[in-house]
Design a protein around this motif. Structure first.
Motif, mmCIF file in Angstrom:
data_model
loop_
_atom_site.group_PDB
_atom_site.id
_atom_site.type_symbol
_atom_site.label_atom_id
_atom_site.label_comp_id
_atom_site.label_asym_id
_atom_site.label_seq_id
_atom_site.Cartn_x
_atom_site.Cartn_y
_atom_site.Cartn_z
ATOM 1 N N ASP A 298 102.513 47.552 11.478
ATOM 2 C CA ASP A 298 102.530 46.811 10.209
ATOM 3 C C ASP A 298 101.309 45.911 10.054
ATOM 4 N N VAL A 299 100.847 45.312 11.144
ATOM 5 C CA VAL A 299 99.650 44.470 11.066
ATOM 6 C C VAL A 299 98.463 45.320 10.629
ATOM 7 N N HIS A 300 98.343 46.503 11.199
ATOM 8 C CA HIS A 300 97.253 47.399 10.787
ATOM 9 C C HIS A 300 97.408 47.800 9.320
ATOM 10 N N ALA A 301 98.633 48.122 8.921
ATOM 11 C CA ALA A 301 98.884 48.512 7.525
ATOM 12 C C ALA A 301 98.530 47.369 6.574
ATOM 13 N N ARG A 302 98.884 46.152 6.959
ATOM 14 C CA ARG A 302 98.536 44.974 6.145
ATOM 15 C C ARG A 302 97.024 44.834 6.044
ATOM 16 N N ASP A 303 96.333 45.022 7.175
ATOM 17 C CA ASP A 303 94.875 44.908 7.188
ATOM 18 C C ASP A 303 94.218 45.987 6.324
ATOM 19 N N VAL A 304 94.775 47.186 6.356
ATOM 20 C CA VAL A 304 94.235 48.278 5.526
ATOM 21 C C VAL A 304 94.365 47.920 4.050
ATOM 22 N N VAL A 305 95.542 47.459 3.642
ATOM 23 C CA VAL A 305 95.738 47.101 2.236
ATOM 24 C C VAL A 305 94.837 45.922 1.865
ATOM 25 N N GLY A 306 94.709 44.952 2.761
ATOM 26 C CA GLY A 306 93.801 43.830 2.516
ATOM 27 C C GLY A 306 92.372 44.308 2.323
ATOM 28 N N SER A 307 91.959 45.278 3.115
ATOM 29 C CA SER A 307 90.621 45.845 2.995
ATOM 30 C C SER A 307 90.457 46.591 1.669
ATOM 31 N N LEU A 308 91.479 47.309 1.258
ATOM 32 C CA LEU A 308 91.428 48.007 -0.035
ATOM 33 C C LEU A 308 91.257 47.002 -1.172
ATOM 34 N N ILE A 309 91.951 45.880 -1.052
ATOM 35 C CA ILE A 309 91.845 44.831 -2.077
ATOM 36 C C ILE A 309 90.437 44.242 -2.077
ATOM 37 N N THR A 310 89.932 43.913 -0.880
ATOM 38 C CA THR A 310 88.588 43.342 -0.751
ATOM 39 C C THR A 310 87.522 44.280 -1.299
ATOM 40 N N GLN A 311 87.700 45.579 -1.037
ATOM 41 C CA GLN A 311 86.735 46.576 -1.513
ATOM 42 C C GLN A 311 86.949 46.950 -2.983
ATOM 43 N N LYS A 312 87.967 46.332 -3.598
ATOM 44 C CA LYS A 312 88.292 46.594 -5.005
ATOM 45 C C LYS A 312 88.616 48.061 -5.274
ATOM 46 N N VAL A 313 89.315 48.682 -4.321
ATOM 47 C CA VAL A 313 89.742 50.071 -4.476
ATOM 48 C C VAL A 313 90.901 50.092 -5.468
ATOM 49 N N THR A 314 90.808 50.940 -6.471
ATOM 50 C CA THR A 314 91.847 50.992 -7.503
ATOM 51 C C THR A 314 92.411 52.393 -7.692
ATOM 52 N N ASN A 315 92.037 53.295 -6.793
ATOM 53 C CA ASN A 315 92.408 54.685 -6.980
ATOM 54 C C ASN A 315 92.805 55.287 -5.641
ATOM 55 N N GLY A 316 93.890 56.037 -5.643
ATOM 56 C CA GLY A 316 94.377 56.661 -4.432
ATOM 57 C C GLY A 316 93.493 57.784 -3.921
ATOM 58 N N GLN A 317 92.434 58.120 -4.651
ATOM 59 C CA GLN A 317 91.499 59.164 -4.212
ATOM 60 C C GLN A 317 90.250 58.577 -3.565
ATOM 61 N N ALA A 318 90.212 57.265 -3.411
ATOM 62 C CA ALA A 318 89.051 56.624 -2.786
ATOM 63 C C ALA A 318 89.033 56.934 -1.289
ATOM 64 N N PHE A 319 87.839 57.112 -0.740
ATOM 65 C CA PHE A 319 87.706 57.453 0.671
ATOM 66 C C PHE A 319 88.322 56.379 1.569
ATOM 67 N N ALA A 320 88.223 55.120 1.173
ATOM 68 C CA ALA A 320 88.784 54.033 1.983
ATOM 69 C C ALA A 320 90.289 54.229 2.202
ATOM 70 N N TRP A 321 90.963 54.854 1.254
ATOM 71 C CA TRP A 321 92.396 55.146 1.404
ATOM 72 C C TRP A 321 92.599 56.511 2.063
#
Length: 165
Positions: free
Chosen positions: A97-120
């Motif tokens: 869960d800590v990793h999952a939280r960090d991933v979502v935090g990173s998506l937010i920081t990177q301003k990812v808004t699409n499920g097709q982004a490489f970061a996701w």
């Protein structure tokens, strides 16, 4: 053994929304709870992306707040009286869960808004496929069927950016 693990995961994924997560995870063995949690993490992030595309700009941030609440609930349980098996299960889920939280935090920081982004897409994502009745694991453009091998209730390594790479 594999049929039993598959059946248990299918049941756990289907029952996830029936009760609070911190109660749900006690209904299943550790591996099943962990896999079910990973399926629902990927599902919830996918839902958040859909909501962002519908105009709910804070959907990913709202989900991140939910993650933090869930993590705090698990930490609170760890401070209480648990059997050794339940303590190990919750510590393992906390680690993931800590990793999952960090991933979502990173998506937010990177301003990812699409499920097709490489970061996701570059994240290891579990999905329950209703048509085939199997758990599938995705990363980038690769897709594998979960093998359902028994893993037991063991420690997990903390996932750092280095191990993530």
């Amino acid at each position: 053994m594999r049929c039993t693990v598959r059946k248990e995961i299918q049941e756990a994924v289907g029952a996830y929304e029936d009760k609070p997560r911190d109660q749900w995870l006690f209904d299943y063995p550790a591996q099943v709870s962990l896999t079910g949690s990973q399926v629902w993490w990927a599902t919830d992030v996918g839902i958040a992306f859909e909501r962002v595309e519908e105009g709910f700009e804070t959907a990913l941030k709202d989900y991140n707040k939910k993650q933090i609440t869930q993590l705090n609930s698990l930490i609170h349980m760890l401070l209480g009286d648990l059997s050794p098996g339940d303590r190990q299960k919750i510590m393992t889920i906390c680690t993931i869960d800590v990793h999952a939280r960090d991933v979502v935090g990173s998506l937010i920081t990177q301003k990812v808004t699409n499920g097709q982004a490489f970061a996701w897409l570059s994240q290891l994502r579990h999905r329950w496929d209703e048509e085939t009745g199997h758990c599938c694991v995705h990363i980038c453009d690769a897709q594998f069927q979960f093998s359902y091998e028994y893993l037991g209730n063991t420690n997990r390594l903390v996932i750092t950016p280095l191990t993530d790479r």
